[in-house]
Design a protein around this motif. Structure first.
Motif, short mmCIF file in Angstrom:
data_model
loop_
_atom_site.label_atom_id
_atom_site.label_comp_id
_atom_site.label_asym_id
_atom_site.label_seq_id
_atom_site.Cartn_x
_atom_site.Cartn_y
_atom_site.Cartn_z
N LEU A 29 0.45 -6.32 -13.94
CA LEU A 29 -0.52 -5.62 -12.76
C LEU A 29 -1.52 -6.69 -12.19
CD1 LEU A 29 -1.34 -2.50 -14.83
CD2 LEU A 29 0.54 -2.82 -13.08
N TYR A 30 -1.79 -6.57 -11.10
CA TYR A 30 -2.79 -7.38 -10.32
C TYR A 30 -4.01 -6.85 -9.94
CZ TYR A 30 -3.69 -11.56 -7.16
OH TYR A 30 -4.14 -12.57 -6.25
N ASP A 31 -5.01 -7.23 -10.64
CA ASP A 31 -6.22 -6.50 -10.32
C ASP A 31 -7.24 -7.45 -9.85
OD1 ASP A 31 -8.46 -4.75 -10.41
OD2 ASP A 31 -9.23 -5.30 -12.55
N ILE A 32 -7.35 -7.25 -8.32
CA ILE A 32 -8.07 -8.05 -7.48
C ILE A 32 -8.86 -7.27 -6.47
CG2 ILE A 32 -5.94 -8.42 -6.03
CD1 ILE A 32 -7.21 -11.17 -5.35
N PRO A 33 -9.72 -6.61 -6.99
CA PRO A 33 -10.61 -5.47 -6.17
C PRO A 33 -11.24 -6.25 -4.75
CG PRO A 33 -11.51 -5.79 -8.05
CD PRO A 33 -10.43 -6.50 -8.19
N GLY A 34 -11.33 -7.62 -4.83
CA GLY A 34 -11.91 -8.08 -3.50
C GLY A 34 -11.22 -7.93 -2.40
N ARG A 35 -9.90 -7.80 -2.58
CA ARG A 35 -9.03 -7.95 -1.65
C ARG A 35 -8.19 -6.50 -1.35
NH1 ARG A 35 -6.68 -12.87 0.56
NH2 ARG A 35 -7.41 -14.60 -0.53
N THR A 36 -8.26 -5.64 -2.55
CA THR A 36 -7.69 -4.27 -2.42
C THR A 36 -8.61 -3.20 -1.95
OG1 THR A 36 -7.77 -3.66 -4.46
CG2 THR A 36 -5.83 -5.04 -3.93
N VAL A 56 2.56 -6.62 -9.29
CA VAL A 56 2.23 -5.44 -8.42
C VAL A 56 0.72 -5.11 -8.50
CG1 VAL A 56 2.58 -2.93 -8.18
CG2 VAL A 56 4.26 -4.50 -9.67
N VAL A 57 0.24 -5.58 -7.08
CA VAL A 57 -1.10 -5.37 -6.70
C VAL A 57 -1.55 -3.81 -6.37
CG1 VAL A 57 -0.90 -5.47 -4.30
CG2 VAL A 57 -2.90 -6.41 -5.26
N GLY A 58 -2.82 -3.52 -6.80
CA GLY A 58 -3.28 -2.27 -6.45
C GLY A 58 -2.94 -1.95 -5.00
N PRO A 59 -2.68 -0.92 -4.80
CA PRO A 59 -2.57 -0.39 -3.24
C PRO A 59 -3.75 -0.38 -2.34
CG PRO A 59 -1.61 1.38 -4.35
CD PRO A 59 -2.41 0.46 -5.64
N TYR A 60 -3.80 -1.40 -1.31
CA TYR A 60 -4.80 -1.67 -0.64
C TYR A 60 -5.13 -0.64 0.39
CZ TYR A 60 -0.95 -4.29 1.05
OH TYR A 60 0.18 -4.69 1.24
N TYR A 61 -6.34 -0.67 1.21
CA TYR A 61 -6.74 0.02 2.20
C TYR A 61 -7.02 1.52 1.81
CZ TYR A 61 -7.34 1.79 7.03
OH TYR A 61 -7.77 2.61 8.11
N PHE A 82 0.74 -1.14 -0.11
CA PHE A 82 0.00 -0.05 0.03
C PHE A 82 0.84 1.11 -0.10
CE2 PHE A 82 -0.01 -1.93 4.27
CZ PHE A 82 0.96 -0.98 5.00
N ASP A 83 2.29 1.12 -0.14
CA ASP A 83 3.03 2.12 0.04
C ASP A 83 4.07 2.00 -1.21
OD1 ASP A 83 5.09 3.95 0.47
OD2 ASP A 83 5.94 2.79 2.34
N THR A 84 3.97 3.22 -2.15
CA THR A 84 4.48 3.33 -3.53
C THR A 84 5.96 3.14 -3.36
OG1 THR A 84 2.89 4.52 -4.53
CG2 THR A 84 4.95 4.68 -5.57
N ARG A 85 6.71 4.03 -2.26
CA ARG A 85 8.01 3.83 -1.90
C ARG A 85 8.49 2.67 -1.46
NH1 ARG A 85 10.18 8.15 2.77
NH2 ARG A 85 8.74 6.73 3.90
N HIS A 86 7.83 1.59 -0.71
CA HIS A 86 8.33 0.36 -0.43
C HIS A 86 8.07 -0.52 -1.65
CE1 HIS A 86 7.52 -3.35 2.55
NE2 HIS A 86 8.78 -3.42 2.03
N THR A 87 7.12 -0.36 -2.40
CA THR A 87 6.86 -1.20 -3.50
C THR A 87 8.04 -1.09 -4.32
OG1 THR A 87 4.53 -1.06 -3.18
CG2 THR A 87 5.33 -1.84 -5.41
N VAL A 88 8.36 0.31 -4.40
CA VAL A 88 9.58 0.49 -5.36
C VAL A 88 10.97 -0.31 -4.80
CG1 VAL A 88 11.12 2.42 -6.14
CG2 VAL A 88 9.06 2.45 -6.59
N GLU A 89 11.07 -0.15 -3.62
CA GLU A 89 12.17 -0.88 -3.00
C GLU A 89 12.37 -2.43 -3.30
OE1 GLU A 89 11.94 0.31 1.00
OE2 GLU A 89 12.67 2.45 0.72
N LEU A 90 11.14 -3.00 -2.97
CA LEU A 90 10.99 -4.32 -3.31
C LEU A 90 11.09 -4.68 -4.76
CD1 LEU A 90 7.63 -5.25 -0.98
CD2 LEU A 90 10.21 -5.95 -0.84
N THR A 91 10.87 -3.64 -5.72
CA THR A 91 10.88 -3.93 -7.09
C THR A 91 12.48 -4.23 -7.35
OG1 THR A 91 9.01 -3.03 -7.63
CG2 THR A 91 10.55 -3.36 -9.40
N SER A 92 13.07 -3.44 -6.83
CA SER A 92 14.72 -3.24 -6.83
C SER A 92 15.22 -4.37 -6.38
CB SER A 92 15.13 -1.83 -6.32
OG SER A 92 16.63 -1.99 -6.56
N ASP A 93 14.75 -4.79 -5.19
CA ASP A 93 15.23 -6.20 -4.63
C ASP A 93 15.06 -7.31 -5.50
OD1 ASP A 93 15.96 -4.41 -2.39
OD2 ASP A 93 14.16 -5.23 -1.36
N ALA A 94 13.99 -7.30 -6.12
CA ALA A 94 13.54 -8.60 -6.95
C ALA A 94 14.50 -8.65 -7.97
CB ALA A 94 12.10 -8.38 -7.52
#
Length: 312
Positions: free
Chosen positions: A154-161, A124-129, A102-114
């Motif tokens: 992209l991961y479109d799963i509105p039932g969870r996000t 990449v799931v839609g930012p939840y909450y 749910f945090d763009t900055r954290h998602t970017v960091e995880l992408t670099s790690d991957a």
């Protein structure tokens, strides 16, 4: 002198471009994350499970997704899992790993790690909450796609996000050179076809009951939770369709329905049911991490019976 007949129009028409293979393959498994009896990451078990899945027909593995219990694994565990699975499967299968938060900055960091760990792509799931509007959602995905050289699913799963990636947003995002695929759990069949008609995005069914339906209208394949326990049966549906036997493909898809329902519509998350069956089969899985709880004995017995009927 009699003029020779003109060749039919089709004879001079350009040949169609060769069909490119899907970017991550066709038959992808949303792999569970095996844990040890003490609750730690079971990298040896993950390697054995990954090797089994690839040997039995999976040409891609999606790690650290919903079924992989990504909310309960650390950043270090996610990267370690990619490295271990890459070592086990080599180049026999693609590896896509979940980095969405749910945090763009954290998602970017995880992408670099991957990318450093050896993944072939990121999920990449839609930012939840926080429920961002579509323009903010679009900016989030573009920021992530700009953060590395990896292709993005992209991961479109509105039932969870709680938020949908609308078809028009997907169409705009398809213009980004590294946004190449969608895992679709939207249950919007019309919307999926609209995106398929207007983009080159590789669509993957994220709900096993939709595998054949989406494939028949041009999807790339599936990302399957049920493939953890029945990889050959899930792939056989696509193989029959590709062979031109659509009636057989439909029959094989219908055969999976009982297991799909038992695993995905029983009121328990797929991570719970997949791990219950894998454990029952003597395969690496381990317990789920809290707040999830393991399936009860009666549930396991029911899952076993359904699985045995499918694989008999």
């Amino acid at each position: 002198m009699t003029k020779p007949p003109s060749p039919p129009a089709s004879a001079s028409a350009p040949l169609p471009a060769p069909v490119q293979p899907p970017v991550f393959g066709r038959a992808l498994c949303a792999m569970v994350t095996p844990f040890t009896s003490s609750g730690g990451l079971d990298l040896d078990g993950a390697q054995r499970l990954a090797d089994r899945l690839v040997s039995r027909g999976c040409d891609g593995l999606v790690l650290s997704g919903t079924t992989g219990e990504s909310p309960t694994t650390s950043d270090t565990e996610k990267a370690d899992l990619v490295r271990a699975v890459r070592e086990a499967v080599g180049e026999r299968a693609s590896i896509v790993t979940g980095v969405g938060t749910f945090d763009t900055r954290h998602t970017v960091e995880l992408t670099s790690d991957a990318e450093k760990a050896g993944a072939d792509g990121v999920l990449v799931v839609g930012p939840y909450y926080s429920l961002p509007p579509q323009d903010a959602l679009e900016a989030h995905f573009r920021d992530v796609a700009d953060a590395s050289g990896l292709p993005v699913m992209l991961y479109d799963i509105p039932g969870r996000t709680g938020v949908r990636i609308e078809p028009d947003t997907l169409i705009r995002l398809a213009e980004h050179p590294r946004i190449v695929a969608v895992k679709d759990c939207s249950a919007d069949f019309l919307g999926a076809q609209k995106v398929l008609a207007r983009t080159a995005l590789a669509y993957y069914a994220g709900c096993d009951e939709h595998n054949l339906a989406l494939y028949a209208v041009g999807a790339a394949g599936y990302v399957s939770t049920v493939a953890n326990v029945a990889p050959e049966r899930m792939r056989a549906v696509l193989d029959a369709f590709d062979a031109g036997d659509t009636a057989e493909a439909a029959r094989l898809q219908r055969r999976t329905v009982e297991l799909v329902e038992a695993m995905m519509a029983s009121g328990l998350p797929g991570a719970v049911t997949a791990k219950a069956l894998l454990d029952d089969m003597g395969l690496p899985a381990g317990a789920v991490r809290p707040p999830l709880r393991p399936a009860g004995r009666d549930t396991v017995a029911g899952l076993r019976a359904v699985h045995e009927r499918l694989t008999a």
